[in-house]
Design an enzyme around this catalytic site. Structure first.
Site, short mmCIF file in Angstrom:
data_model
loop_
_atom_site.label_atom_id
_atom_site.label_comp_id
_atom_site.label_asym_id
_atom_site.label_seq_id
_atom_site.Cartn_x
_atom_site.Cartn_y
_atom_site.Cartn_z
N GLY A 147 0.84 -1.20 0.00
CA GLY A 147 0.00 0.00 0.00
C GLY A 147 0.87 1.24 0.00
N VAL A 180 15.92 -5.24 25.15
CA VAL A 180 14.90 -6.27 25.35
C VAL A 180 15.16 -7.49 24.48
CG1 VAL A 180 12.45 -6.54 25.73
CG2 VAL A 180 13.39 -4.27 25.57
N HIS A 207 -4.75 -15.59 49.02
CA HIS A 207 -3.58 -16.22 49.65
C HIS A 207 -3.60 -17.71 49.38
CE1 HIS A 207 -0.42 -17.06 52.52
NE2 HIS A 207 -1.18 -18.06 52.99
P1 FAD Z 1 4.34 -4.19 12.83
O1 FAD Z 1 3.98 -5.27 13.75
O2 FAD Z 1 5.76 -4.06 12.43
O3 FAD Z 1 3.43 -4.37 11.54
C1 FAD Z 1 3.55 -3.57 10.41
C2 FAD Z 1 3.01 -4.33 9.22
O4 FAD Z 1 2.85 -3.42 8.14
C3 FAD Z 1 3.93 -5.42 8.72
O5 FAD Z 1 3.19 -6.59 8.48
C4 FAD Z 1 4.49 -4.88 7.40
O6 FAD Z 1 4.79 -5.89 6.48
C5 FAD Z 1 3.31 -4.04 6.95
N1 FAD Z 1 3.66 -2.95 6.03
C6 FAD Z 1 4.57 -1.96 6.21
N2 FAD Z 1 4.56 -1.11 5.17
C7 FAD Z 1 3.64 -1.58 4.29
C8 FAD Z 1 3.16 -1.14 3.04
N3 FAD Z 1 3.62 -0.02 2.49
N4 FAD Z 1 2.22 -1.89 2.43
C9 FAD Z 1 1.74 -3.02 2.98
N5 FAD Z 1 2.13 -3.48 4.19
C10 FAD Z 1 3.07 -2.76 4.83
N6 FAD Z 1 6.21 -5.87 21.84
C11 FAD Z 1 5.49 -6.14 22.93
O7 FAD Z 1 4.62 -5.34 23.30
N7 FAD Z 1 5.66 -7.31 23.63
C12 FAD Z 1 6.60 -8.21 23.28
O8 FAD Z 1 6.74 -9.24 23.93
C13 FAD Z 1 7.40 -7.94 22.14
N8 FAD Z 1 8.33 -8.82 21.74
C14 FAD Z 1 9.08 -8.55 20.63
C15 FAD Z 1 10.07 -9.46 20.25
C16 FAD Z 1 10.86 -9.21 19.15
C17 FAD Z 1 11.93 -10.20 18.75
C18 FAD Z 1 10.63 -8.03 18.38
C19 FAD Z 1 11.46 -7.76 17.16
C20 FAD Z 1 9.66 -7.12 18.74
C21 FAD Z 1 8.88 -7.36 19.88
N9 FAD Z 1 7.89 -6.47 20.30
C22 FAD Z 1 7.16 -6.74 21.43
C23 FAD Z 1 7.61 -5.23 19.57
C24 FAD Z 1 6.36 -5.40 18.70
O9 FAD Z 1 6.57 -6.47 17.80
C25 FAD Z 1 6.05 -4.13 17.94
O10 FAD Z 1 5.97 -3.04 18.84
C26 FAD Z 1 4.74 -4.25 17.19
O11 FAD Z 1 4.78 -5.30 16.28
C27 FAD Z 1 4.40 -2.95 16.47
O12 FAD Z 1 3.20 -3.10 15.80
P2 FAD Z 1 2.85 -2.27 14.47
O13 FAD Z 1 1.49 -2.70 14.08
O14 FAD Z 1 3.14 -0.85 14.69
O15 FAD Z 1 3.92 -2.76 13.39
P1 NAI Z 2 16.41 -1.77 22.61
O1 NAI Z 2 16.29 -0.34 22.30
O2 NAI Z 2 15.56 -2.38 23.64
O3 NAI Z 2 17.93 -2.09 23.02
C1 NAI Z 2 19.02 -1.82 22.21
C2 NAI Z 2 20.27 -1.82 23.08
O4 NAI Z 2 21.39 -1.77 22.23
C3 NAI Z 2 20.34 -0.62 24.02
O5 NAI Z 2 20.64 -1.06 25.32
C4 NAI Z 2 21.46 0.21 23.41
O6 NAI Z 2 22.20 0.94 24.38
C5 NAI Z 2 22.33 -0.84 22.76
N1 NAI Z 2 23.14 -0.38 21.64
C6 NAI Z 2 22.80 0.46 20.64
N2 NAI Z 2 23.81 0.60 19.77
C7 NAI Z 2 24.83 -0.19 20.22
C8 NAI Z 2 26.13 -0.50 19.74
N3 NAI Z 2 26.60 0.04 18.60
N4 NAI Z 2 26.90 -1.33 20.46
C9 NAI Z 2 26.44 -1.89 21.61
N5 NAI Z 2 25.20 -1.65 22.11
C10 NAI Z 2 24.40 -0.81 21.42
O7 NAI Z 2 16.25 -2.49 21.18
P2 NAI Z 2 16.02 -4.02 20.82
O8 NAI Z 2 16.43 -4.88 21.94
O9 NAI Z 2 16.63 -4.19 19.49
O10 NAI Z 2 14.45 -4.09 20.69
C11 NAI Z 2 13.77 -3.29 19.70
C12 NAI Z 2 12.41 -2.91 20.16
O11 NAI Z 2 11.55 -4.02 20.18
C13 NAI Z 2 12.41 -2.29 21.54
O12 NAI Z 2 12.09 -0.94 21.41
C14 NAI Z 2 11.36 -2.99 22.30
O13 NAI Z 2 10.39 -2.10 22.76
C15 NAI Z 2 10.73 -3.98 21.34
N6 NAI Z 2 10.73 -5.28 21.99
C16 NAI Z 2 9.89 -5.46 23.05
C17 NAI Z 2 9.88 -6.65 23.74
C18 NAI Z 2 8.99 -6.78 24.91
O14 NAI Z 2 8.12 -5.94 25.09
N7 NAI Z 2 9.14 -7.81 25.73
C19 NAI Z 2 10.74 -7.77 23.35
C20 NAI Z 2 11.63 -7.44 22.26
C21 NAI Z 2 11.59 -6.25 21.60
#
Ligand code: FAD
Ligand code: NAI
Length: 475
Positions: free
Chosen positions: A122, A191, A451
């Site tokens: 899109g 994270v 509890h």
């Molecule tokens: P996204 O989930 O990134 O979805 C965006 C969608 O839009 C995608 O499907 C993409 O393909 C589509 N899209 C983009 N541009 C276009 C386009 N132009 N046309 C058509 N489709 C398009 N958050 C938590 O709260 N709890 C967690 O435990 C957690 N664990 C995580 C673990 C990992 C390893 C990672 C990487 C992230 C984690 N997150 C977690 C973060 C969470 O995944 C994101 O905050 C969340 O997915 C954001 O939702 P969103 O809808 O903004 O975007």
């Molecule tokens: P993050 O922002 O949580 O952590 C990145 C870390 O990398 C920071 O501590 C930063 O200081 C460090 N860093 C940055 N540049 C660096 C470098 N050049 N060398 C060494 N360290 C460096 O980002 P992360 O872990 O990639 O997660 C991305 C996002 O996904 C987060 O914003 C998080 O909110 C979301 N996420 C959420 C989860 C959850 O809610 N349980 C689980 C996984 C991801």
């Protein structure tokens, strides 16, 4: 004739698909466009969260935590198992199956709510039009009375360590390793680094995490970070703070990482390297040149508190806009945008968004850290209660950690709750509700908690804020 909808959502992650469903519930005609393609070549709704983030990571965390407990805790309960083995292929099959069920569920929800789920790309054009390039078929232009941009985010790639999909990988590839690497380097103790580092360490990888900041978990309360750091060290995670990677060289055998710390230049040889240094908004190909939507210098779509962009009737939500990159934040913004489009009153309380890190122990918080309250100048009190004094935690054999409540001295309002310990991600829900209702410490103190339960630790921490803890010596 071109299609037309009241609302077109671009992106079907937890922001976009929830926005689409909410808009349809409010009686509007809705299409939701998504182009996500999984590594098996199949398209799927659900975005990063369901396909490559929240859901698959939690599936692996659960499997590996069970494996770890079977190896290290069962004996204490009197259970003998003989040798415990992990079949990585079965673990990964289960992960993939959970993802399939949940992403398939979205297609079902779309159908039930009469949302047209469109598979393809899109692009916002000028004048409330969206160009849709389907996976199969011809490009179409859709008329949209309102557009919600929910394009999400993608991992940040470092020039000194470009992803190669095999040795130097992002979080998605690290969720899909087919075998346990002997040694694993992780850049970033955020994270992703902690969750995925834990997964592979529990299966036997020697994990080294390189973190640029001097403070561990700088965004968390210091007391919580201290407990977590100690526990992760015990589990064998080698976390190097104040360490900046300068290069990563992949070879046939693995990756040689060079980094600088206080002692000088260091090298580390690992079989695989995960780069987890944060994510950037994904706006590639999202906007036509004349679409009129403003992006900031980092590529985030600029929005106000109600997720309105610089173009009338165009909203943006989730990871592609300011604020924490969390699924529940994206979803709530999706609900708000749909409500506002329908003329309803709606808002997101950005001060009360819970954060959870699903390690063992889990880490969860909501509201302000003690450091934030201190620097605000408001006088405050704190109460903590350790899980070591909680009967349910003892029964679970998970006594590490504590609950900490921070409250205002003047009107007793709870300002922050910080938990490190068993089921912190579940326990935090009570604290979120308390903050949402501007509860006082006394409200929590007067609330009856079952509890024995882990939630009693939240109750006791609230009591401790007034030196009234009943199952712990008040200090
Ligand atoms: P996204 O989930 O990134 O979805 C965006 C969608 O839009 C995608 O499907 C993409 O393909 C589509 N899209 C983009 N541009 C276009 C386009 N132009 N046309 C058509 N489709 C398009 N958050 C938590 O709260 N709890 C967690 O435990 C957690 N664990 C995580 C673990 C990992 C390893 C990672 C990487 C992230 C984690 N997150 C977690 C973060 C969470 O995944 C994101 O905050 C969340 O997915 C954001 O939702 P969103 O809808 O903004 O975007
Ligand atoms: P993050 O922002 O949580 O952590 C990145 C870390 O990398 C920071 O501590 C930063 O200081 C460090 N860093 C940055 N540049 C660096 C470098 N050049 N060398 C060494 N360290 C460096 O980002 P992360 O872990 O990639 O997660 C991305 C996002 O996904 C987060 O914003 C998080 O909110 C979301 N996420 C959420 C989860 C959850 O809610 N349980 C689980 C996984 C991801």
């Amino acid at each position: 004739m071109s299609k037309s909808y009241d609302v077109v959502v671009i992106g079907a992650g937890p922001g976009g698909y929830i926005a689409a469903i909410r808009a349809a519930q409010l009686g509007m005609t809705v299409a939701c466009i998504d182009e996500w393609k999984n590594k098996d070549g199949k398209n799927a709704f659900g975005g990063t969260c369901l396909n490559a983030g929240c859901i698959p990571s939690k599936a692996l965390l659960e499997s590996t935590e069970l494996f770890h407990r079977a190896q290290h805790e069962f004996k204490k309960h009197g259970i003998s198992t003989g040798d415990v083995a992990m079949d990585v292929a079965t673990m990964q099959k289960r992960r993939a199956s959970i993802v399939r069920q949940l992403t398939g569920g979205i297609a079902g929800l779309f159908k039930a709510n009469k949302v047209d789920g469109l598979v393809g790309h899109g692009r916002l054009l000028s004048g409330s039009k969206v160009e849709f390039t389907p996976v199969e078929g011809d490009v179409e232009t859709i008329d949209a009375k309102n557009v919600i941009l929910a394009a999400g985010s993608t991992p940040i790639e470092l020039g000194v360590a470009p992803f190669d999909g095999d040795k130097i990988v992002d979080s998605w590839a690290a969720l899909e390793f087919e075998s346990v690497p002997e040694s694993l380097g992780v850049i970033g103790a955020g994270v992703v680094g902690l969750e995925l580092g834990s997964v592979w360490a529990r299966l036997g990888a020697k994990v080294t995490i390189i973190e640029a900041m001097d403070d561990f978990l700088f965004m968390a309360d210091r007391d919580v970070a201290k407990v977590a750091a100690k526990d992760f060290k015990k589990q064998g995670l080698d976390i190097k703070l104040g360490a900046k990677m300068t290069s990563a060289q992949a070879s046939a055998n693995g990756v040689t990482v060079t980094y600088e710390d206080a002692a000088g230049t260091q090298t580390l040889d690992v079989e695989k390297l995960i780069v987890a240094v944060g994510r950037r908004p994904f706006s590639d190909g999202l906007l036509a040149d004349d679409a009129g939507v403003t992006l900031d210098e980092r590529g985030f779509v600029v929005v106000d508190d109600e997720c309105r962009t610089s173009v009338k009737n165009v909203y943006a939500i989730g990871d592609c806009v300011r604020g924490p990159m969390l699924a529940h934040k994206a979803s709530e913004e999706g609900v708000m945008a749909a409500d506002l489009i329908a003329g309803e009153t709606s808002e997101v309380n950005y001060d009360v968004i819970p954060s959870v890190i699903y390690t063992a122990p889990e880490i969860a918080w909501v509201g302000k850290t003690e450091e934030e309250v201190k620097s605000s100048g408001r006088s405050y009190k704190t109460g903590s209660f350790p899980f070591a004094a909680n009967g349910r935690a003892k029964a679970l054999e998970q006594t590490s950690g504590m609950v900490k409540v921070i409250s205002a001295e003047d009107d007793d309002e709870i300002l922050g709750v910080h938990i490190v310990g068993p089921m912190a991600g579940e326990l935090i829900a009570e604290a979120v509700l308390a903050l949402e209702f501007s509860a006082s410490t006394e409200d929590l103190q007067r609330t009856i908690h079952a509890h024995p339960s882990l939630a009693e630790a939240v109750h006791e921490a609230a009591l401790a804020a007034d030196k009234r803890a009943l199952n712990y010596i008040n200090r």
